[in-house]
Design an enzyme around this catalytic site. Structure first.
Site, short mmCIF file in Angstrom:
data_model
loop_
_atom_site.label_atom_id
_atom_site.label_comp_id
_atom_site.label_asym_id
_atom_site.label_seq_id
_atom_site.Cartn_x
_atom_site.Cartn_y
_atom_site.Cartn_z
N CYS A 1 0.83 -1.21 0.00
CA CYS A 1 0.00 0.00 0.00
C CYS A 1 0.87 1.27 0.00
O CYS A 1 1.54 1.56 0.99
CB CYS A 1 -0.91 -0.05 1.23
SG CYS A 1 -1.76 1.48 1.62
N CYS B 1 -0.02 3.90 2.64
CA CYS B 1 0.46 3.41 3.96
C CYS B 1 1.93 3.77 4.15
O CYS B 1 2.35 4.19 5.23
CB CYS B 1 0.29 1.90 4.07
SG CYS B 1 -1.41 1.31 3.96
#
Length: 134
Positions: free
Chosen positions: A59, A62
């Site tokens: 991600c 993230c």
């Protein structure tokens, strides 16, 4: 003399282990804790304020907020414990909190979720969110 030296060495080893344990404990307080199924519930139970960052390795958003979470962990050391839970490695916990998008940050007070944010946000927004929930 040999027996006395063995005792000294044993005591020195015990002191070194104790000191490294204290350093580890201190580090946990000012950097995010890696959470998983074996320590998640205990971390929530043992700390009044916990922010959990639900994330995954693949991600990009993230990865963008990871340094911000690190900084906030240092800034709020002693007030808020920050933890990171990899949703790919811990799908059961992610499902328990209905995580359908990452990054998701959940603020826990006394083990109960009280607020959450979804998506990457600037540090100023995350800091405001933490302050509001304290």
């Amino acid at each position: 003399m040999d027996e006395l030296e063995l005792i000294r060495q044993k005591k020195l080893k015990e002191m070194m282990q104790k000191m490294s344990g204290e350093e580890k404990a201190k580090k946990v307080l000012d950097s995010p804790v890696k959470l998983n199924s074996s320590n998640f519930d205990e971390t929530l139970k043992n700390n009044e304020n916990v922010v959990v960052d639900f994330w995954a390795e693949w991600c990009m958003p993230c990865k963008m907020i990871a340094p911000v979470v690190e900084e906030l962990a240092k800034e709020y050391a002693g007030k808020v414990v920050f933890g990171k839970l990899n949703t790919d490695e811990n799908p059961t916990i992610a499902a328990r909190y209905g995580i359908s998008a990452i990054p998701t940050l959940i603020f826990f007070k006394k083990g109960k979720p009280v607020d959450q944010l979804v998506g990457a946000m600037p540090k100023s927004e995350l800091k405001r969110w933490v302050q509001r929930n304290l």
